[in-house]
Design a protein around this motif. Sequence first.
Motif, PDB file in Angstrom:
ATOM      1  N   GLY A   1       0.793  -1.229   0.000  1.00 25.97           N
ATOM      2  CA  GLY A   1       0.000   0.000   0.000  1.00 25.97           C
ATOM      3  C   GLY A   1       0.820   1.271   0.000  1.00 25.97           C
ATOM      4  O   GLY A   1       0.285   2.353   0.296  1.00 25.97           O
ATOM      5  N   GLN A   2       2.097   1.199  -0.342  1.00 28.43           N
ATOM      6  CA  GLN A   2       2.931   2.399  -0.389  1.00 28.43           C
ATOM      7  C   GLN A   2       2.389   3.369  -1.432  1.00 28.43           C
ATOM      8  O   GLN A   2       1.805   2.968  -2.447  1.00 28.43           O
ATOM      9  N   ASN A   3       2.585   4.657  -1.185  1.00 26.71           N
ATOM     10  CA  ASN A   3       2.170   5.686  -2.144  1.00 26.71           C
ATOM     11  C   ASN A   3       2.767   5.386  -3.512  1.00 26.71           C
ATOM     12  O   ASN A   3       3.976   5.155  -3.636  1.00 26.71           O
ATOM     13  N   LEU A   4       1.935   5.386  -4.550  1.00 31.96           N
ATOM     14  CA  LEU A   4       2.390   4.994  -5.883  1.00 31.96           C
ATOM     15  C   LEU A   4       3.555   5.841  -6.366  1.00 31.96           C
ATOM     16  O   LEU A   4       4.455   5.345  -7.055  1.00 31.96           O
ATOM     17  N   ARG A   5       3.559   7.117  -6.027  1.00 35.94           N
ATOM     18  CA  ARG A   5       4.640   8.000  -6.492  1.00 35.94           C
ATOM     19  C   ARG A   5       5.996   7.617  -5.905  1.00 35.94           C
ATOM     20  O   ARG A   5       7.038   7.986  -6.451  1.00 35.94           O
ATOM     21  N   ASP A   6       5.969   6.880  -4.818  1.00 34.11           N
ATOM     22  CA  ASP A   6       7.218   6.552  -4.117  1.00 34.11           C
ATOM     23  C   ASP A   6       7.753   5.168  -4.453  1.00 34.11           C
ATOM     24  O   ASP A   6       8.747   4.738  -3.874  1.00 34.11           O
TER      25      ASP A   6
END
Length: 477
Positions: free
Chosen positions: A142-147
């Motif tokens: 679930g990490q932020n997609l941008r990261d």
Amino acid sequence: MRIVLVHPAGSNWLPGKKDFAAVANRMAPLGLLSIAAFLEKEGHDVAVIDCLGPQAVSGTQATVNQILSHDPDLVGFSATTSGFLDAYDLAAGIKAVRPQIGTIFGGVHISALGGVLLEQFEDVDYLAMGEGEITMGRLASGQNLRDISGLVWRHDNQVVTNPRRDHIRNLDDLPFPAYEKLAGFPKGYRLPLFSYTMTPGATMVTSRGCTFQCAYCDRSVFNQGYRYNSAAYIYDHMHYLRSRFGIRHLNIYDDLFTLNRRRIARLCELLMRKPLGIQFNCAVRVGHADDDLLRMLHQAGCLMVSVGIESGDPDLLEVHKPGVYLDGVRDTVHRIKSAGLRVKGLFMMGLPGETPASIQKTSDFVMSLGLDDMNMSKFTPFHGAPVWKTICDEGTLEENWRLMNCLNFVFIPKGIASKAALDQLYNTHVKRFYSDKAWRRTFVKRLWQHRRSLGYLLAHLPGFLNAMRTFEPTKDA
């Protein structure tokens, strides 16, 4: 998260012919199994579906139903060029029923083409560029997609390509591939016939990347870096396969197995000191296998060594496989045989610049080497290979992804009159090798050693006979 990883069937034979390839040689999808093991270690619920496996269901809808039966949150597909469209049909089928399920594609075709695939194929949500383990792990957590390095995704209907992910530095940090997730493993997964004397068999990869730049080779996933498992890790991996699954033979599919001589010498020492009852095959590059190392490989249980030769025409070698010379090939083959090992030559027909004369040179060279086995693939240009940039200047290309599998000629060099002519040359020279009296005498002497292969062949004789007819020269070319 519940995740299903899928190895699509793709196109693995010739148009109009029954696909018999998986019966003759069915390999475990090691890349997917590595990702599965990594994700499971991270705490995710992972299933693997091999559409070429011995217990695979038949048809797109049946496979979609099988995937959905796991109630996944995310479905990952590993796709070669020839397998991409089959994988996309599955993704579209999933989205038609449950559009909320995420779909992510990875593999060589994806890493070569990148974001353009998201522009053209709306039922693909994400692309994993390069190595997939950590990228998939970050997405599943679930990490932020941008990261998430290595991820390609959409935002407001625009394709976003994140920075490339750094390579995994220490491959020993990865768990062993999750072989246990393959239905029918190991007995349903067959190594090439007559390449082993003991069963069951399995496959292994102990390094990633290559330091060389052959014109025909797609390096989109691992690039030119070279990383490898330690000798101790490889030994433990082999021990795991032997104790957990009873494996007796391994085909090691590294591009450069012996590049780091010290690790292979150490592995051989371990295998000689603490034998596992396993034989193995591996490959060497010309110039990277000295006599002492070859003798150690033999003593450690190596049965056969493959050598990437590609062509018997020195001009073609200079262009497509620089640094490899015919004299060096002859010397390497001679030394492999002198060490008590069998040798298999790997060749390629239809390279840019190929002519009937160069094919004849290759055929004559093949016959002069006294090989124990030979594989002649049909040159296929891939998007991530250096040759792709100029391929249309070198001949005619039919960019049909389903046929781009090294089993069909999709590229016809300027020096060859037609596809029919190239097919005829291929069939003639492959048959020439296997019709050679000296080769057949050696083969017959070893039949008892290969009684397991012989029994399997007899059990599937109609299919093998049909496949053999593929190599009959055509009369109308």
